[in-house]
Scaffold this motif. Structure first.
Motif, PDB file in Angstrom:
ATOM      1  N   GLU A  30       0.953  -1.135  -0.003  1.00  0.00           N
ATOM      2  CA  GLU A  30      -0.063   0.026   0.057  1.00  0.00           C
ATOM      3  C   GLU A  30       0.938   1.301  -0.016  1.00  0.00           C
ATOM      4  O   GLU A  30       2.033   1.300   0.457  1.00  0.00           O
ATOM      5  CB  GLU A  30      -0.930   0.070   1.228  1.00  0.00           C
ATOM      6  CG  GLU A  30      -1.722   1.300   1.367  1.00  0.00           C
ATOM      7  CD  GLU A  30      -2.795   1.344   2.669  1.00  0.00           C
ATOM      8  OE1 GLU A  30      -2.917   2.562   3.306  1.00  0.00           O
ATOM      9  OE2 GLU A  30      -3.197   0.266   2.907  1.00  0.00           O
ATOM     10  N   GLN A  85      -1.965   7.001  -5.755  1.00  0.00           N
ATOM     11  CA  GLN A  85      -2.529   7.692  -4.807  1.00  0.00           C
ATOM     12  C   GLN A  85      -2.265   7.202  -3.391  1.00  0.00           C
ATOM     13  O   GLN A  85      -1.989   5.936  -3.109  1.00  0.00           O
ATOM     14  CB  GLN A  85      -4.104   7.414  -4.977  1.00  0.00           C
ATOM     15  CG  GLN A  85      -4.566   8.208  -6.177  1.00  0.00           C
ATOM     16  CD  GLN A  85      -4.548   9.722  -6.267  1.00  0.00           C
ATOM     17  OE1 GLN A  85      -4.610  10.134  -5.189  1.00  0.00           O
ATOM     18  NE2 GLN A  85      -4.642  10.354  -7.492  1.00  0.00           N
ATOM     19  N   GLY A  87      -2.737   5.600  -0.060  1.00  0.00           N
ATOM     20  CA  GLY A  87      -3.831   4.690   0.586  1.00  0.00           C
ATOM     21  C   GLY A  87      -4.257   3.733  -0.528  1.00  0.00           C
ATOM     22  O   GLY A  87      -4.981   2.610  -0.325  1.00  0.00           O
ATOM     23  N   ALA A 191      -7.374  10.794  -2.344  1.00  0.00           N
ATOM     24  CA  ALA A 191      -7.540  10.451  -0.994  1.00  0.00           C
ATOM     25  C   ALA A 191      -8.492  11.398  -0.417  1.00  0.00           C
ATOM     26  O   ALA A 191      -9.167  11.224   0.845  1.00  0.00           O
ATOM     27  CB  ALA A 191      -6.256  10.369  -0.233  1.00  0.00           C
ATOM     28  N   GLY A 228     -12.830   7.145  -4.896  1.00  0.00           N
ATOM     29  CA  GLY A 228     -12.868   8.123  -3.741  1.00  0.00           C
ATOM     30  C   GLY A 228     -14.455   8.085  -3.703  1.00  0.00           C
ATOM     31  O   GLY A 228     -14.841   8.368  -2.571  1.00  0.00           O
ATOM     32  N   SER A 231     -17.068   5.352  -0.908  1.00  0.00           N
ATOM     33  CA  SER A 231     -16.980   5.526   0.758  1.00  0.00           C
ATOM     34  C   SER A 231     -18.033   5.267   1.519  1.00  0.00           C
ATOM     35  O   SER A 231     -19.182   5.893   1.001  1.00  0.00           O
ATOM     36  CB  SER A 231     -16.229   7.046   0.749  1.00  0.00           C
ATOM     37  OG  SER A 231     -16.452   7.506   2.052  1.00  0.00           O
TER      38      SER A 231
END
Length: 409
Positions: A30, A85, A87, A191, A228, A231
């Protein structure tokens, strides 16, 4: 005690790494940190245990400028930016190197986007089931839309092409509708999407009386750019938001979880603008239909009243004549019958008079005497009762043919 220098130790480690890792390896990890300098990309990679935030392993990596250009050309600029990115879970092919001065370093020469997409899809499915269990799918869609949508809160990036397309499409509509759009800027990829969109939803809620609906839009992009919008926190906020939220996240095939909980999901920002225009056009069409119906009803009522008035006028013109004719006929009948009635009445009255005369004659003194009765009187006055007569009184008794004198014993 025997000692070696740090350089000798690092040289030994370099030899060990070179002997044991001669070829590049695929590594799952990650991205924890990311920075760029002079065309190179520097990464801090971590591995975390399931359901834990603390890393169980960590290493530094670099993508040299030449490798970056090659990978961007291979993956496409949009996918390249979406993959790198903080994360993101990635599968990197790395060459393990150890330098006496700089220590262990992983040289990245390839990225497998399918791994990241797979991880995102796995996570997306888990979140989908969670949203389904909570009853949040389509929850925002239960809110009724106001008949006219004009005051629009827009969550988007200020520089996004989709936002400009949205404003232009609303502003240049052929119907002449006016809109008041208020921008609440937020990141549309990366993020920061969750944090900034949630922040702007709170800002809109504080001014909720000033808006008819919320629009969440962004331009087109790679599939990874949509991560994104998958979520849990963002979906919960949108599903429970007190205003209808329309989405136009700029994708043709894939649906984000945000689309599934929003009031209405549309493909592009322009499609959202079209939806608003068509919604208001539908309301205007209803008004026009109602106006036409009212005009028709008014015309029908006026026509019916006009016919009724015409009938009344005709009636007023004919009824008096009919009444007059009836009265004239009645007068003529009366005039024709009056002599007959008069003669009949006269004859009837004559008969009555004759009957009365006969009765009067029968009831007269002469009539009474003629029938055999006698009239008794004393001192010239009629005697009606025996109690009026005393002994030795003189009485006169009148018969039809004469009068006698009598004395009472």
């Amino acid at each position: 005690m025997q000692a070696i220098s740090l350089f000798e130790l690092q040289s030994f480690l370099r030899q060990v790494v070179a002997l044991n890792f001669p070829d590049a390896l695929w590594v799952r990890c990650e991205i924890a940190q990311l920075s760029q300098s002079r065309g190179h990309v520097y990464l801090e990679l971590v591995e975390k245990a399931e359901n834990e935030n603390e890393p169980t392993a960590q290493a530094s990596a670099v993508i040299w400028q030449s490798a970056q250009r090659r990978l961007q050309s291979k993956l496409g600029a949009a996918n390249w930016k979406a993959l790198l990115q903080v994360g993101a879970e990635v599968l990197l092919r790395v060459k393990v190197e150890h330098h006496e001065r700089y220590g262990l370093k992983l040289m990245v020469d390839d990225i497998d986007p399918s791994y990241t997409l797979g991880k995102l899809e796995q996570r997306r499915r888990q979140l989908y089931e969670q949203l389904k269990q909570q009853g949040l799918l389509g929850k925002n869609g239960d809110l009724p839309l106001r008949p006219v949508l004009q005051r629009i809160a827009v969550i988007s990036s200020e520089t996004a092409a989709g936002f400009q397309d949205f404003l232009q499409h609303l502003g240049e509509n052929v119907y002449g509708y006016t809109f008041k759009s208020s921008l609440f800027p937020a990141a549309m990829q990366g993020a920061l999407v969750e944090t900034e969109v949630l922040k702007q939803l709170l800002a809109i809620q504080r001014r909720i009386a000033g808006f008819d609906a919320v629009v969440l839009i962004r331009g087109g992009g790679a599939k990874l750019d949509l991560a994104g919008f998958d979520s849990l926190a963002l979906c919960e906020a949108i599903a429970k938001f007190p205003l209808p939220i329309l989405t136009g996240i700029g994708h043709d095939v894939d649906e984000t979880l945000v689309d599934l909980v929003a009031h209405t999901a549309l493909k592009t920002p322009t499609a959202v603008a079209d939806y608003l225009l068509q919604h208001n056009l539908h309301f205007e069409s209803q008004l026009l239909e109602l106006s036409q119906f009212l005009r028709y009803q008014a015309a029908e009522s006026f026509h019916a009243a006009e016919l009724q008035l015409s009938t009344c006028i005709q009636s007023l013109q004919t009824i008096p004549q009919l009444i007059l004719a009836r009265q004239q006929d009645k007068l003529q009948r009366i005039a024709a019958e009056l002599p007959l009635v008069a003669r009949y009445q006269q004859r009837e009255q004559v008969q009555k008079i004759e009957q009365l005369e006969q009765i009067c004659q029968l009831l007269s003194i002469e009539g009474t005497l003629q029938r055999g009765f006698a009239l008794v009187s004393k001192n010239g006055k009629p005697v009606a009762s025996a109690q009026e007569i005393m002994a030795d009184e003189s009485l006169e008794i009148e018969f039809r043919d004469g009068v006698i004198q009598s004395k009472v014993k």
